[in-house]
Design an enzyme around this catalytic site. Structure first.
Site, mmCIF file in Angstrom:
data_model
loop_
_atom_site.group_PDB
_atom_site.id
_atom_site.type_symbol
_atom_site.label_atom_id
_atom_site.label_comp_id
_atom_site.label_asym_id
_atom_site.label_seq_id
_atom_site.Cartn_x
_atom_site.Cartn_y
_atom_site.Cartn_z
ATOM 1 N N HIS A 94 0.850 -1.200 0.000
ATOM 2 C CA HIS A 94 0.000 0.000 0.000
ATOM 3 C C HIS A 94 0.889 1.254 0.000
ATOM 4 O O HIS A 94 0.880 2.047 0.944
ATOM 5 C CB HIS A 94 -0.880 -0.041 1.242
ATOM 6 C CG HIS A 94 -2.082 0.844 1.207
ATOM 7 N ND1 HIS A 94 -2.051 2.149 0.768
ATOM 8 C CD2 HIS A 94 -3.365 0.616 1.577
ATOM 9 C CE1 HIS A 94 -3.242 2.685 0.880
ATOM 10 N NE2 HIS A 94 -4.067 1.767 1.366
ATOM 11 N N GLU A 102 -0.209 1.315 -5.757
ATOM 12 C CA GLU A 102 0.012 0.052 -5.050
ATOM 13 C C GLU A 102 0.122 -1.124 -6.017
ATOM 14 O O GLU A 102 -0.714 -1.282 -6.900
ATOM 15 C CB GLU A 102 -1.149 -0.211 -4.080
ATOM 16 C CG GLU A 102 -1.489 0.987 -3.205
ATOM 17 C CD GLU A 102 -2.809 0.805 -2.464
ATOM 18 O OE1 GLU A 102 -3.159 -0.359 -2.151
ATOM 19 O OE2 GLU A 102 -3.487 1.814 -2.227
#
Length: 318
Positions: free
Chosen positions: A197, A294
């Protein structure tokens, strides 16, 4: 779609601690480091453990080329990657908490064994537990460290499987390489999803991402629970407002213009999907200063006993 980056990513294979150290270019030191080990012990040239924010242990990687990186043992979260000119390519939110209770909001948090909401806590538990150091090495001046996470009573209370996760981080002059390797140590198969992330420093009005044209999209705006299926038609994706979108079958390389005068290549091997996120006014205090790009594995991986799955990422200033 970009060509496969398998040949451009360096091999980050996990070498056992019994490997030979006779090579004049490679130094390695193995051994598990507990959370209490916060002294300035050096594990390999360019690798050290020190006390970070909130007293949490962190790993400091320093390259002779002038680049630096920080990795917290809590969540195995890379919180800083500075290139030789002193710029930090990663972003940590001002509301990030370093208390060993909540995931660190920023840098490169892990999503494992779940991406997004589901039967367990948001994005799984890997970002909310302590990892340990199992290995460190330096090759041609580039420092690297390997962190490990295994199942325990906490993880089994949410996800009742035995596993091993190894996360290797290698620092070069203008690039940061990571490899995540998941091994099923149980006697039954298990399913999982995963993502890195990654938060990048940015000026959101000038941000664009190239390389996603033609990908199938799952757009979580306006309803995250019922994402809209579509196809990306733009050469460059920009962020004029709230963005939360999954790109299935993403290419092996994306180019991020962070709006600050930098172009960053985000390459991968075996991360099959991508996610773009900026919360806009939902985080009014900081949304203008970052963007999340991501690498992800959205489709569920079914891993058989004794089998492993691995994926690599490279972040490089170009």
């Amino acid at each position: 779609m970009a060509a496969s980056c398998a040949s451009t990513l360096p091999s980050l294979s996990f070498v056992s601690s019994s490997s030979s150290s006779n090579s004049p270019r490679r130094f390695r030191r193995s051994g598990v480091v507990a959370m209490a080990s916060v002294g300035q012990k050096v594990y390999a040239p360019g690798v050290a453990v020190s006390e970070g924010n909130g007293g949490l242990p962190k790993i400091d990687l320093k390259s002779p080329h002038g680049s630096e990186a920080e990795i917290y043992l809590f969540g195995a979260c890379v919180t800083s990657f500075k290139v030789p000119n002193g710029k930090d390519l990663l972003f940590v939110r001002p509301d990030a908490v370093f208390n060993g209770q909540k995931p660190i909001s920023g840098g490169i948090p892990h999503c494992f064994p779940q991406f997004g909401p589901g039967p367990m806590q948001q994005h799984g538990f890997a970002r909310n537990v302590n990892w340990s150091i199992t290995d460190s090495e330096v090759t041609d001046g580039d420092p690297a460290v390997t962190l490990e996470l295994k199942d325990d009573s906490y993880s089994r209370s949410m996800w009742d499987f035995s596993f091993q996760a190894l996360y290797k981080v290698l620092l070069h002059s203008t690039s940061l390489y990571t490899t995540l390797k998941i091994t099923n140590t149980d006697d039954k198969p298990f399913p999982f999803n995963s993502a890195l992330h990654t938060y990048f420093n940015a000026s959101i009005t000038g941000v664009s991402v190239k390389g996603l044209k033609g990908c199938k999209t799952l757009n979580k705006d306006p309803d995250p629970k019922n994402p809209l299926e579509g196809k990306e038609e733009r050469e460059e994706v920009t962020f004029p407002g709230f963005v939360d979108c999954i790109y299935l079958g993403a290419p092996s390389e994306l180019i991020l213009d962070n709006g600050l005068g930098d172009k960053i290549a985000i390459s991968n091997s075996n991360w099959s999907d991508a996610v773009l996120w900026n919360p806009h006014l939902q985080m009014e205090a900081c949304y203008k200063d970052f963007v999340c790009v991501e690498n992800a594995k959205i489709e569920t991986v079914q891993l058989e006993p004794k089998q492993s799955w691995a994926a690599e990422q490279k972040i490089e200033l170009v």
